[in-house]
Design an enzyme around this catalytic site. Sequence first.
Site, PDB file in Angstrom:
ATOM      1  N   HIS A   1       5.967  -0.670  -2.603  1.00 31.27           N
ATOM      2  CA  HIS A   1       5.477   0.052  -3.786  1.00 31.27           C
ATOM      3  C   HIS A   1       5.529   1.567  -3.565  1.00 31.27           C
ATOM      4  CE1 HIS A   1       3.126  -3.766  -5.237  1.00 31.27           C
ATOM      5  NE2 HIS A   1       4.435  -3.869  -5.365  1.00 31.27           N
TER       6      HIS A   1
ATOM      7  N   CYS B   1      17.160  20.613 -10.493  1.00 31.06           N
ATOM      8  CA  CYS B   1      17.499  20.510 -11.922  1.00 31.06           C
ATOM      9  C   CYS B   1      16.387  21.020 -12.852  1.00 31.06           C
ATOM     10  CB  CYS B   1      17.848  19.062 -12.282  1.00 31.06           C
ATOM     11  SG  CYS B   1      16.420  17.969 -12.343  1.00 31.06           S
TER      12      CYS B   1
ATOM     13  N   GLY C   1      -5.360  -9.173   2.567  1.00 27.78           N
ATOM     14  CA  GLY C   1      -6.030  -8.304   1.600  1.00 27.78           C
ATOM     15  C   GLY C   1      -5.241  -8.035   0.335  1.00 27.78           C
TER      16      GLY C   1
ATOM     17  N   ASN D   1       0.821  -1.209   0.000  1.00 24.60           N
ATOM     18  CA  ASN D   1       0.000   0.000   0.000  1.00 24.60           C
ATOM     19  C   ASN D   1       0.853   1.257   0.000  1.00 24.60           C
ATOM     20  OD1 ASN D   1      -2.114  -1.711   0.049  1.00 24.60           O
ATOM     21  ND2 ASN D   1      -2.607  -1.427   2.205  1.00 24.60           N
TER      22      ASN D   1
HETATM   23  P1  NAD Z   1      -5.965  -5.620  -5.236  1.00 22.24           P
HETATM   24  O1  NAD Z   1      -6.861  -4.438  -5.414  1.00 22.24           O
HETATM   25  O2  NAD Z   1      -5.488  -6.342  -6.427  1.00 22.24           O
HETATM   26  O3  NAD Z   1      -6.716  -6.707  -4.316  1.00 22.24           O
HETATM   27  C1  NAD Z   1      -7.317  -6.356  -3.086  1.00 22.24           C
HETATM   28  C2  NAD Z   1      -7.614  -7.627  -2.318  1.00 22.24           C
HETATM   29  O4  NAD Z   1      -8.153  -7.270  -1.065  1.00 22.24           O
HETATM   30  C3  NAD Z   1      -8.632  -8.537  -2.993  1.00 22.24           C
HETATM   31  O5  NAD Z   1      -8.143  -9.866  -3.004  1.00 22.24           O
HETATM   32  C4  NAD Z   1      -9.880  -8.394  -2.126  1.00 22.24           C
HETATM   33  O6  NAD Z   1     -10.649  -9.584  -2.094  1.00 22.24           O
HETATM   34  C5  NAD Z   1      -9.266  -8.099  -0.778  1.00 22.24           C
HETATM   35  N1  NAD Z   1     -10.107  -7.361   0.166  1.00 22.24           N
HETATM   36  C6  NAD Z   1     -10.975  -6.353  -0.098  1.00 22.24           C
HETATM   37  N2  NAD Z   1     -11.511  -5.916   1.042  1.00 22.24           N
HETATM   38  C7  NAD Z   1     -10.975  -6.649   2.044  1.00 22.24           C
HETATM   39  C8  NAD Z   1     -11.118  -6.635   3.465  1.00 22.24           C
HETATM   40  N3  NAD Z   1     -11.943  -5.803   4.086  1.00 22.24           N
HETATM   41  N4  NAD Z   1     -10.401  -7.529   4.191  1.00 22.24           N
HETATM   42  C9  NAD Z   1      -9.558  -8.417   3.591  1.00 22.24           C
HETATM   43  N5  NAD Z   1      -9.387  -8.456   2.247  1.00 22.24           N
HETATM   44  C10 NAD Z   1     -10.075  -7.579   1.487  1.00 22.24           C
HETATM   45  O7  NAD Z   1      -4.798  -5.097  -4.296  1.00 22.24           O
HETATM   46  P2  NAD Z   1      -3.269  -5.515  -4.178  1.00 22.24           P
HETATM   47  O8  NAD Z   1      -3.159  -7.005  -4.211  1.00 22.24           O
HETATM   48  O9  NAD Z   1      -2.736  -4.759  -3.027  1.00 22.24           O
HETATM   49  O10 NAD Z   1      -2.566  -5.005  -5.522  1.00 22.24           O
HETATM   50  C11 NAD Z   1      -2.924  -3.786  -6.119  1.00 22.24           C
HETATM   51  C12 NAD Z   1      -1.795  -2.807  -6.359  1.00 22.24           C
HETATM   52  O11 NAD Z   1      -2.382  -1.514  -6.267  1.00 22.24           O
HETATM   53  C13 NAD Z   1      -0.713  -2.787  -5.337  1.00 22.24           C
HETATM   54  O12 NAD Z   1       0.454  -2.633  -6.057  1.00 22.24           O
HETATM   55  C14 NAD Z   1      -0.929  -1.546  -4.473  1.00 22.24           C
HETATM   56  O13 NAD Z   1       0.282  -0.844  -4.327  1.00 22.24           O
HETATM   57  C15 NAD Z   1      -1.846  -0.681  -5.285  1.00 22.24           C
HETATM   58  N6  NAD Z   1      -2.976  -0.098  -4.505  1.00 22.24           N
HETATM   59  C16 NAD Z   1      -2.750   0.441  -3.262  1.00 22.24           C
HETATM   60  C17 NAD Z   1      -3.811   0.964  -2.557  1.00 22.24           C
HETATM   61  C18 NAD Z   1      -3.532   1.553  -1.198  1.00 22.24           C
HETATM   62  O14 NAD Z   1      -2.426   2.053  -0.961  1.00 22.24           O
HETATM   63  N7  NAD Z   1      -4.501   1.515  -0.258  1.00 22.24           N
HETATM   64  C19 NAD Z   1      -5.112   0.973  -3.071  1.00 22.24           C
HETATM   65  C20 NAD Z   1      -5.293   0.418  -4.357  1.00 22.24           C
HETATM   66  C21 NAD Z   1      -4.215  -0.125  -5.056  1.00 22.24           C
END
Ligand code: NAD
Length: 280
Positions: free
Chosen positions: A128, A173, A212, A109
């Site tokens: 990330h 720069c 998650g 995140n």
């Molecule tokens: P993803 O969006 O691909 O998947 C999210 C996962 O979380 C899913 O499997 C979903 O089922 C699960 N989920 C949703 N709500 C939940 C809850 N309350 N409890 C437990 N699980 C839950 O996310 P990812 O795998 O982190 O990959 C996405 C990419 O996007 C990453 O590289 C990340 O850096 C970025 N991203 C970051 C954020 C953030 O910083 N909050 C938000 C969106 C995307």
Amino acid sequence: MDQQRLKHLLEGALCNDGHITVLTGAGISAESGIPTFRGPEGYWTVGSRVYQPQEMATFRMFQQNPRAVWQWYLYRLGVCRQADPNPGHHALVKMERHFPGRFTLVTQNVDNLHRRCGQSNDNTYEIHGNIQWVRCAKRCLNDLRLLPAEVSVKAKDEPISEAEWQALHCRSCGHLLRPHVLWFDESYDESYYRYESTLKAGRKTDLLFVVGTSGATNLPNQLVAEVYRRGSAIIDINIEENPFGQLADRYEQGMAIRGPSGAALPFIVEEMTTLRTPSS
Ligand code: NAD
């Protein structure tokens, strides 16, 4: 949740002062109101075209249309700043404090919620990046800086003013600044994204929580594979089926918990802190 199995795994992993690693993804922050990339809110319109996050969050897009990318990030930064850590984030802070010297958090995140909640800098690997920081896109200096004070977060479709655009240029720069995030067409490294440190943590992990994440990115897959190869315990927490949950389900030292992390993590941490282990 199979509480007996959970207790069995926790006891087995923690009995010899084992190392705990937690891998978090967008799901842990969903309950704080930050959308994951999988819902409809991930999409972004530029001109007459609708883009997926996997297209927006690229160096290629930044080169082609830096203003649109910056507008998207300034919108996302506003969402992150407005959000508050939820019980899942708080539970992890409690976990770190209860197991000093034995805890690593690896987060995908960029929302800064783990740090805002009180997770330590030393044990938190933001693989990330972190949306609150910016850096020179030309790498004239490698340092991270806060977003210039002249630049405000944006509502959807709110344009960046000329003064703000000027402020989004490097003071050393003159090149454009960029958000400190790893884009989909870029590679991990140690200095910005703790690549080697993450794999090193995997090699000493006795208990891994995967929270998650859908498992779509590279380093998280390597981390889980490392822990699996070592034969250590893996507990997946997710509201949906996902590759890590499937692995944990069919693995002797694994367990998949289907439910929101904001409920599961406080329960698990409570269990962990009341376990009788040699050092307790
Ligand atoms: P993803 O969006 O691909 O998947 C999210 C996962 O979380 C899913 O499997 C979903 O089922 C699960 N989920 C949703 N709500 C939940 C809850 N309350 N409890 C437990 N699980 C839950 O996310 P990812 O795998 O982190 O990959 C996405 C990419 O996007 C990453 O590289 C990340 O850096 C970025 N991203 C970051 C954020 C953030 O910083 N909050 C938000 C969106 C995307």
